[in-house]
Design a protein around this motif. Structure first.
Motif, PDB file in Angstrom:
ATOM      1  N   THR A   1       0.821  -1.236  -0.191  1.00 33.69           N
ATOM      2  CA  THR A   1      -0.010  -0.069   0.064  1.00 33.69           C
ATOM      3  C   THR A   1       0.835   1.020  -0.053  1.00 33.69           C
ATOM      4  O   THR A   1       1.953   1.289   0.690  1.00 33.69           O
ATOM      5  N   VAL A   2       0.506   2.088  -0.774  1.00 33.87           N
ATOM      6  CA  VAL A   2       1.509   3.225  -0.977  1.00 33.87           C
ATOM      7  C   VAL A   2       0.556   4.481  -0.172  1.00 33.87           C
ATOM      8  O   VAL A   2      -0.653   4.857  -0.528  1.00 33.87           O
ATOM      9  N   ASN A   3       1.508   5.089   0.858  1.00 38.90           N
ATOM     10  CA  ASN A   3       0.918   6.168   1.745  1.00 38.90           C
ATOM     11  C   ASN A   3       1.443   7.315   1.140  1.00 38.90           C
ATOM     12  O   ASN A   3       2.653   7.567   1.061  1.00 38.90           O
ATOM     13  N   VAL A   4       0.766   8.247   0.973  1.00 36.40           N
ATOM     14  CA  VAL A   4       0.978   9.842   0.690  1.00 36.40           C
ATOM     15  C   VAL A   4       0.678  10.807   1.483  1.00 36.40           C
ATOM     16  O   VAL A   4      -0.617  10.762   1.788  1.00 36.40           O
ATOM     17  N   PHE A   5       1.717  11.533   2.167  1.00 38.94           N
ATOM     18  CA  PHE A   5       1.599  12.702   3.095  1.00 38.94           C
ATOM     19  C   PHE A   5       1.625  13.906   2.379  1.00 38.94           C
ATOM     20  O   PHE A   5       2.871  13.866   1.872  1.00 38.94           O
ATOM     21  N   ARG A   6       0.932  14.775   2.635  1.00 37.85           N
ATOM     22  CA  ARG A   6       0.955  15.903   1.862  1.00 37.85           C
ATOM     23  C   ARG A   6       0.823  17.232   3.286  1.00 37.85           C
ATOM     24  O   ARG A   6       0.112  17.171   3.826  1.00 37.85           O
ATOM     25  N   LEU A   7       2.100  17.832   3.389  1.00 38.52           N
ATOM     26  CA  LEU A   7       2.140  18.594   4.633  1.00 38.52           C
ATOM     27  C   LEU A   7       1.939  19.901   4.245  1.00 38.52           C
ATOM     28  O   LEU A   7       2.571  20.620   3.272  1.00 38.52           O
ATOM     29  N   ILE A   8       0.620  20.749   5.056  1.00 42.84           N
ATOM     30  CA  ILE A   8       0.085  21.801   4.511  1.00 42.84           C
ATOM     31  C   ILE A   8       0.083  22.727   5.825  1.00 42.84           C
ATOM     32  O   ILE A   8      -0.413  22.275   6.720  1.00 42.84           O
ATOM     33  N   THR A   9       0.635  23.779   5.671  1.00 44.30           N
ATOM     34  CA  THR A   9       0.416  24.798   6.779  1.00 44.30           C
ATOM     35  C   THR A   9      -0.964  25.332   6.960  1.00 44.30           C
ATOM     36  O   THR A   9      -1.811  25.851   6.177  1.00 44.30           O
ATOM     37  N   LYS A  10      -1.618  25.589   8.050  1.00 40.06           N
ATOM     38  CA  LYS A  10      -2.894  25.843   8.580  1.00 40.06           C
ATOM     39  C   LYS A  10      -3.040  27.313   8.387  1.00 40.06           C
ATOM     40  O   LYS A  10      -2.235  28.059   8.800  1.00 40.06           O
ATOM     41  N   GLY A  11      -3.975  27.756   7.926  1.00 32.83           N
ATOM     42  CA  GLY A  11      -4.506  29.237   7.926  1.00 32.83           C
ATOM     43  C   GLY A  11      -3.583  30.072   7.170  1.00 32.83           C
ATOM     44  O   GLY A  11      -3.264  31.350   7.562  1.00 32.83           O
ATOM     45  N   THR A  12      -2.980  29.344   6.112  1.00 33.69           N
ATOM     46  CA  THR A  12      -1.875  30.272   5.449  1.00 33.69           C
ATOM     47  C   THR A  12      -2.615  30.208   3.838  1.00 33.69           C
ATOM     48  O   THR A  12      -3.379  29.520   3.514  1.00 33.69           O
ATOM     49  N   LEU A  13      -2.034  30.911   2.914  1.00 34.54           N
ATOM     50  CA  LEU A  13      -2.223  30.979   1.580  1.00 34.54           C
ATOM     51  C   LEU A  13      -2.200  29.643   0.862  1.00 34.54           C
ATOM     52  O   LEU A  13      -3.050  29.250   0.229  1.00 34.54           O
ATOM     53  N   GLU A  14      -1.041  28.874   1.457  1.00 32.72           N
ATOM     54  CA  GLU A  14      -0.907  27.437   0.879  1.00 32.72           C
ATOM     55  C   GLU A  14      -2.060  26.536   1.044  1.00 32.72           C
ATOM     56  O   GLU A  14      -2.683  25.801   0.126  1.00 32.72           O
ATOM     57  N   GLU A  15      -2.868  26.706   2.380  1.00 32.17           N
ATOM     58  CA  GLU A  15      -4.202  26.060   2.530  1.00 32.17           C
ATOM     59  C   GLU A  15      -5.138  26.292   1.418  1.00 32.17           C
ATOM     60  O   GLU A  15      -5.935  25.469   1.070  1.00 32.17           O
ATOM     61  N   LYS A  16      -5.223  27.498   1.380  1.00 36.96           N
ATOM     62  CA  LYS A  16      -6.273  28.015   0.244  1.00 36.96           C
ATOM     63  C   LYS A  16      -6.041  27.618  -0.913  1.00 36.96           C
ATOM     64  O   LYS A  16      -6.863  27.102  -1.994  1.00 36.96           O
ATOM     65  N   ILE A  17      -4.677  27.633  -1.647  1.00 36.95           N
ATOM     66  CA  ILE A  17      -4.293  27.234  -3.057  1.00 36.95           C
ATOM     67  C   ILE A  17      -4.710  25.818  -3.136  1.00 36.95           C
ATOM     68  O   ILE A  17      -4.970  25.260  -4.387  1.00 36.95           O
ATOM     69  N   MET A  18      -4.015  24.887  -2.054  1.00 34.04           N
ATOM     70  CA  MET A  18      -4.674  23.425  -2.197  1.00 34.04           C
ATOM     71  C   MET A  18      -6.105  23.114  -2.280  1.00 34.04           C
ATOM     72  O   MET A  18      -6.500  22.248  -3.182  1.00 34.04           O
ATOM     73  N   GLY A  19      -6.827  24.001  -1.760  1.00 35.93           N
ATOM     74  CA  GLY A  19      -8.205  23.894  -1.927  1.00 35.93           C
ATOM     75  C   GLY A  19      -8.616  23.963  -3.427  1.00 35.93           C
ATOM     76  O   GLY A  19      -9.529  23.549  -4.140  1.00 35.93           O
ATOM     77  N   LEU A  20      -7.958  25.250  -4.022  1.00 35.23           N
ATOM     78  CA  LEU A  20      -8.295  25.442  -5.428  1.00 35.23           C
ATOM     79  C   LEU A  20      -7.775  24.435  -6.385  1.00 35.23           C
ATOM     80  O   LEU A  20      -8.572  23.888  -7.334  1.00 35.23           O
ATOM     81  N   GLN A  21      -6.621  23.607  -5.989  1.00 37.31           N
ATOM     82  CA  GLN A  21      -5.948  22.767  -6.680  1.00 37.31           C
ATOM     83  C   GLN A  21      -7.051  21.344  -6.711  1.00 37.31           C
ATOM     84  O   GLN A  21      -7.243  20.727  -7.639  1.00 37.31           O
ATOM     85  N   ARG A  22      -7.670  21.131  -5.583  1.00 31.97           N
ATOM     86  CA  ARG A  22      -8.644  20.011  -5.474  1.00 31.97           C
ATOM     87  C   ARG A  22      -9.735  20.210  -6.167  1.00 31.97           C
ATOM     88  O   ARG A  22     -10.398  19.493  -6.673  1.00 31.97           O
ATOM     89  N   PHE A  23     -10.199  21.507  -6.109  1.00 35.86           N
ATOM     90  CA  PHE A  23     -11.303  21.703  -7.037  1.00 35.86           C
ATOM     91  C   PHE A  23     -11.035  21.542  -8.565  1.00 35.86           C
ATOM     92  O   PHE A  23     -11.823  20.979  -9.344  1.00 35.86           O
TER      93      PHE A  23
END
Length: 494
Positions: free
Chosen positions: A470-492
């Protein structure tokens, strides 16, 4: 071969029979390279047999051309020698020496060997290859989405070669990345004029489809977009073959993706607020504002990864900032300064890596966008905190001819715990089934940049044929930053 791979070779044979060209866009890791090699070998063998019988000019031996990212040149050579060494003879081209190029021209003119070179090498050697009057049997573009920009020099060079080849094939898991106009550029290589001019395609296909996506409330726009999409499907889908892992690989173990949200450390929070405040100060006109915004985004991207990407450990002023926020005596190389470095340390320890009394059962790929972040991981985490961990590294400074050897070493040697990579180098074409854990330290902040060509391709380096865990993928994302918002846009977008 697996059944779907044989079906893929049959489909390529159908294209060859009727002098058609196409895009093999199977999901990553399903064996596009193998299917292509089989098709080239089969056609080469048949041409040789026909030429022995007829001696006709149309059946004479012709060389084939494979154009790929530089990291994959050795990979293609290895695969051809492994599967078809009795039928195909691969030649790699890297050197810019004029004498070697002259001898190569003579060698190719009278043979059916397979020339493998990178896109940049093709651009550099273009005049030589065209002036030598070489006709190609196959012209194959691996990771062919590289020619998605119709105005780039590489695209122009590739299309010039395409006109001199009998069979044209594009391999890519992502034929469309940002908009459907990119598909026009790919088909302009395969069959120039098939989808009309770029302006015609934009007017009749790209614009209605884009309007449909952006203005869904207008019935006329929706209807026009649907009609354009239906026309485009009917025109291009016969020349495209795509299978996904879920459809054809029931025996492939699952891939589990986990986003780990991390609070910023006090120093990161302090620097982040300062950067936002400074970026919000006006002045400089429209062009200056745009430049300032990009600088601020770059600054924020570095801060959420590690404060020392924006601070200088030798500057007295920066030392005072660290002492003021974190207390006196705190080293700039302390892993507690970065939330991501702390989380990475915990993940690696949980995997049993670097813990001497344990035998690690996991093997890990660590991806970062910037080489400077890999430097910090290597120096401050692996060498200081986990000295027992064994690792290899591959980034833009790694010589191209060494990358395939690093891949082979990692896959074949279970005592190597880690492989550090930049997404630019590690996200294309490598087979890294030796790993079962993938960790992303940072992410592409541009939501218009293709997600599949970076993050998904990189994580699928491990999740492909040959993987048994099984391949486990971890994505480290900082909370409350622009990074979190951008990752939301990418998921969309995904």
């Amino acid at each position: 071969m697996r059944r779907y791979q044989q079906e893929g070779v049959n489909w390529l044979g159908f294209l060859l029979k009727y002098q058609l060209h196409g895009i093999l866009c199977d999901d990553m890791g399903l064996g596009k390279t193998l299917q292509t090699i089989a098709a080239i070998a089969c056609d080469t063998h048949l041409r040789r047999e026909r030429y022995k019988r007829t001696g006709e000019e149309r059946d004479r031996p012709l060389p084939s051309l494979i154009v790929c990212p530089p990291t994959l040149v050795d990979h293609w050579q290895h695969e051809i020698l492994q599967f078809c060494n009795e039928t195909l003879v691969p030649i790699t081209l890297r050197s810019k020496e004029v004498k070697e190029r002259a001898s190569l021209r003579e060698e190719l003119l009278s043979s059916d060997k397979v020339l493998i070179l990178s896109y940049d090498s093709l651009r550099l050697h273009l005049l030589h290859l065209l002036n030598s009057s070489i006709s190609w049997n196959f012209a194959v573009l691996d990771e062919g989405h590289i020619i998605k920009n119709p105005s780039s020099k590489i695209t122009a060079a590739v299309k010039s070669i395409g006109l001199c080849s009998l069979h044209r094939l594009i391999l890519t898991g992502t034929p469309i990345q940002n908009n459907v106009l990119e598909l026009w550029s790919l088909f302009d290589f395969l069959m120039p004029g098939f989808l009309g001019s770029a302006q015609h395609f934009q007017l009749h296909y790209a614009r209605p489809i884009l309007d449909d996506r952006e203005r869904k409330e207008e019935a006329k726009v929706i209807e026009a977009g649907d009609r354009a999409l239906d026309r485009l499907h009917r025109q291009v889908l016969p020349f495209m073959l795509r299978r996904t892992k879920e459809e054809v690989l029931q025996d492939l173990p699952p891939k589990i993706i986990q986003d780990i949200l991390l609070p910023l450390t006090p120093l990161q929070s302090h620097l982040y607020r300062l950067a936002v405040r400074k970026g919000g100060e006006g002045g400089g006109g429209a062009q200056g504002e745009k430049s300032k915004t990009l600088q601020t985004l770059t600054q924020l991207k570095k801060i959420v990864n590690h404060p020392m990407l924006v601070l200088d450990a030798e500057q007295e002023e920066d030392k005072q900032v660290i002492a003021q926020v974190c207390g006196p005596g705190v080293s700039p190389h302390d892993i507690n300064l970065s939330a991501k470095l702390l989380a990475l340390h915990e993940l690696l320890v949980d995997c049993g890596i670097g813990v001497e009394e344990e035998q690690s059962s996991s093997r890990v790929l660590i991806f970062a966008q910037m080489r400077s972040m890999l430097d910090i991981i290597q120096r401050d985490l692996l060498e200081k905190k986990l000295p027992a961990a064994t690792y290899l590294r591959m980034d833009g400074t790694t010589p191209v001819h060494q990358r395939f050897e690093i891949q082979k070493a990692f896959n074949s040697d279970p005592t190597i715990d880690l492989l550090l990579l930049t997404t630019h180098v590690g996200g294309l074409g490598l087979t890294l089934t030796g790993a079962d854990t993938v960790i992303f330290i940072e992410h592409d902040w541009n939501p218009m940049k293709d997600l599949q060509a970076t993050l998904l391709q990189a994580m699928d380096r491990a999740h492909r044929i040959g993987q048994t865990k099984t391949v486990n993928v971890f994505r480290l994302i900082t909370k409350g930053t622009l990074e979190e918002k951008i990752m939301g846009l990418q998921r969309f977008k995904l």
